[in-house]
Design an enzyme around this catalytic site. Sequence first.
Site, PDB file in Angstrom:
ATOM      1  N   ASP A  94       0.775  -1.008   0.002  1.00 55.50           N
ATOM      2  CA  ASP A  94       0.026   0.075   0.137  1.00 55.50           C
ATOM      3  C   ASP A  94       0.781   1.222  -0.183  1.00 55.50           C
ATOM      4  O   ASP A  94       2.050   1.196   0.628  1.00 55.50           O
ATOM      5  CB  ASP A  94      -0.867  -0.045   1.285  1.00 55.50           C
ATOM      6  CG  ASP A  94      -2.031  -0.870   1.238  1.00 55.50           C
ATOM      7  OD1 ASP A  94      -2.150  -1.512   0.218  1.00 55.50           O
ATOM      8  OD2 ASP A  94      -2.742  -0.921   2.065  1.00 55.50           O
ATOM      9  N   HIS A 151       4.717  -7.591  -0.061  1.00 57.24           N
ATOM     10  CA  HIS A 151       4.463  -8.944  -0.374  1.00 57.24           C
ATOM     11  C   HIS A 151       5.045  -8.889  -1.911  1.00 57.24           C
ATOM     12  O   HIS A 151       5.280  -7.808  -2.407  1.00 57.24           O
ATOM     13  CB  HIS A 151       3.083  -8.983  -0.535  1.00 57.24           C
ATOM     14  CG  HIS A 151       2.101  -8.702   0.907  1.00 57.24           C
ATOM     15  ND1 HIS A 151       1.743 -10.106   1.451  1.00 57.24           N
ATOM     16  CD2 HIS A 151       2.049  -7.999   1.606  1.00 57.24           C
ATOM     17  CE1 HIS A 151       1.112  -9.583   2.513  1.00 57.24           C
ATOM     18  NE2 HIS A 151       1.390  -8.476   2.959  1.00 57.24           N
ATOM     19  N   SER A 253       8.529   3.777   4.913  1.00 59.39           N
ATOM     20  CA  SER A 253       9.878   4.190   4.070  1.00 59.39           C
ATOM     21  C   SER A 253       9.405   3.858   2.663  1.00 59.39           C
ATOM     22  O   SER A 253       8.300   4.140   2.333  1.00 59.39           O
ATOM     23  CB  SER A 253      10.930   3.149   4.426  1.00 59.39           C
ATOM     24  OG  SER A 253      11.869   3.481   3.665  1.00 59.39           O
TER      25      SER A 253
END
Length: 283
Positions: A94, A151, A253
């Site tokens: 995200d 992921h 980050s």
Amino acid sequence: MTLSVKDRLFIASQYLVPHHTLSRLIGALAESEWGPLKRRFINTFAKHYQVNMSEAERPNLGDYRNFNDFFTRSLTPDARTFPDDAQTLGSPVDGNVSQAGTITDGRIIQAKQQSFTVTELLGGDAEQARRYKDGEFATLYLAPRDYHRIHMPCDGTLLRTTFVPGRLFSVNGTTAEAVPRLFARNERLVCEFETERGRMVMVLVGAMIVASIETTWAGVVAPMRRQIQHLNYNNPQLTFSRGEEMGRFRLGSTVVMLFEPNTLAWNESISPGEPIKLGQPLE
């Protein structure tokens, strides 16, 4: 580029603050399980950044043992989905698209009038960098409110990792526009995978007050020696399925992705400033 006085002071502070000392201090606080401290930390953060807890596997803020447990919270199984076509790349995180496009003359765009070389990003390995000459890149920024697990965008086999020590500048839009070679200066972990469409790199970039970078196969990445460290993974091999978790950030980050030439064409939604969700099609 015109910066406000506030922005100029913020940038100046980035050069003066002891990055690693501050990050270790915040990291220790984020690990604290003392009730009053962790509750204040978690509740204030969730309210300030308007964190959407309805999609969290544990929606009750009181269920987290410390701030890091909350920050790296898992989502419900149906909160994110990957494309039906198993061959389509999905976003690994995200966040927001900072930049995306073609690697030109071995350089990656950081922001307007700012760029850095692939060789710098990969820790000085010119041979590895040549593989991605004229390839594609995407820089994805994770804001504080975002889900912070990373992921796999596709199936892949881990070939090697390179830990590159460096600074811990903030990685928000202001610093990306003002700090030269930002992502090639910050501490980072370079992860290279073999996939069905060729080699792929995912660079996990550290930032100001990021307590640590973790991977699912090695845990917290924090070498005692502050020098470049290479690890090869050929025996035994580590394979990952598309959508499988491969790492996480303790505080926000950036992930920089690299692909070999002629392996994908970016979806029109993958453009600077656009929000992105885990699993969203990249092509």
